[in-house]
Design a protein around this motif. Structure first.
Motif, PDB file in Angstrom:
ATOM      1  N   ASP A  14       0.833  -1.205   0.000  1.00  0.00           N
ATOM      2  CA  ASP A  14       0.000   0.000   0.000  1.00  0.00           C
ATOM      3  C   ASP A  14       0.866   1.253   0.000  1.00  0.00           C
ATOM      4  O   ASP A  14       0.589   2.219  -0.717  1.00  0.00           O
ATOM      5  CB  ASP A  14      -0.918   0.016   1.229  1.00  0.00           C
ATOM      6  N   ALA A  63       2.547   1.620  -3.479  1.00  0.00           N
ATOM      7  CA  ALA A  63       1.571   1.965  -4.522  1.00  0.00           C
ATOM      8  C   ALA A  63       1.090   3.396  -4.412  1.00  0.00           C
ATOM      9  O   ALA A  63       0.765   4.034  -5.426  1.00  0.00           O
ATOM     10  CB  ALA A  63       0.387   1.001  -4.459  1.00  0.00           C
ATOM     11  N   THR A  64       1.018   3.931  -3.195  1.00  0.00           N
ATOM     12  CA  THR A  64       0.550   5.304  -3.007  1.00  0.00           C
ATOM     13  C   THR A  64       1.678   6.332  -3.121  1.00  0.00           C
ATOM     14  O   THR A  64       1.416   7.520  -3.281  1.00  0.00           O
ATOM     15  CB  THR A  64      -0.136   5.472  -1.640  1.00  0.00           C
ATOM     16  N   THR A  65       2.928   5.869  -3.046  1.00  0.00           N
ATOM     17  CA  THR A  65       4.069   6.785  -3.095  1.00  0.00           C
ATOM     18  C   THR A  65       4.694   6.861  -4.482  1.00  0.00           C
ATOM     19  O   THR A  65       5.181   7.914  -4.898  1.00  0.00           O
ATOM     20  CB  THR A  65       5.150   6.341  -2.073  1.00  0.00           C
ATOM     21  N   ASP A 110       4.409   6.071  -8.694  1.00  0.00           N
ATOM     22  CA  ASP A 110       3.518   5.858  -9.839  1.00  0.00           C
ATOM     23  C   ASP A 110       3.987   4.589 -10.571  1.00  0.00           C
ATOM     24  O   ASP A 110       4.738   4.652 -11.542  1.00  0.00           O
ATOM     25  CB  ASP A 110       3.572   7.076 -10.762  1.00  0.00           C
TER      26      ASP A 110
END
Length: 229
Positions: A212, A215-217, A219
């Motif tokens: 997570d 994936a959020t940090t 691209d």
């Protein structure tokens, strides 16, 4: 204060994991590597003390107990510098996500405990850029020790920190050595922006948190392999 170079001019991203022996970091970075590969991401993995250039010298020095704290540190820095110049930096320039099982912070922790000067160590490794993400698997000392000692019948001389004269018993020496390393990690975590992961959580839960975060940090679609067609 040492100012470390940035690699923002390079398209790749650098992710490192740190923690005590037995913290679970190696398992987690392996799972992360497999997950990224399944997503078609360009990924490269490298680990501490794995350069073929200095492997024989390191092995011989350890076996004969010839290494002083300074030479021990310099050999590991040579190993890292070789991998940095031949692997890490070129792949960052090529747009890969580079995963490092241990990074310069391992040297900062272990070599400081062995008596090397922190300013000297920071200057020695000042050629290396800092990772985009450094995951610190914070596992209580006793938990990490139980994991290591439960599956290992005999500790190696330097692994146990026997060169420091902390104790005559290898297992007690290892406990004291790892305890001092743990204190160094805790002292570094704010300065170097470590992201803590609870190493006592289930493996699956730790991995979900790692994925997570990545994936959020980052691209990730940007780093997928391009196919010809």
């Amino acid at each position: 204060m040492i100012v470390y170079p940035h690699h923002e001019r390079y398209p790749g991203r650098l992710i490192a994991v740190e923690g005590l022996d037995g913290s679970g970091k190696s398992t987690q970075i392996y799972l992360l590597k497999r997950w990224l590969e399944m997503k078609g991401v360009k990924v490269f993995f490298t680990e501490w003390n794995s350069s073929l250039l200095v492997k024989k010298a390191t092995s011989k020095g350890k076996k004969r107990q010839l290494l002083t704290p300074t030479t021990f540190s310099l050999i590991h820095c040579t190993d890292f510098a070789d991998r940095y110049e031949r692997q890490i930096l070129p792949l960052l320039k090529a747009g890969f996500i580079v995963l490092c099982d241990r990074y310069i912070y391992t040297a900062f922790a272990r070599d400081t405990v062995r008596g090397c000067s922190k300013p000297w160590l920071h200057k020695l490794y000042s050629f290396a850029c800092h990772p985009d993400i450094t995951l610190f698997f914070n596992t209580p000392l006793q938990v990490a020790l139980n994991r290591i000692l439960g599956g290992r019948p005999q500790l190696k001389y330097h692994e146990a920190g026997m060169d420091l004269g902390l104790a005559t018993d290898p297992y007690e020496s290892f406990r004291l050595f790892q305890g001092k390393i743990y204190e160094e990690y805790l002292a570094m975590k704010t300065r170097f922006n470590f992201i803590e992961i609870d190493g006592t959580l289930a493996i699956e839960e730790q991995q979900n948190r790692v994925r997570d975060l990545i994936a959020t940090t980052i691209d990730l679609p940007r780093y997928r392999c391009r196919t010809l067609g």
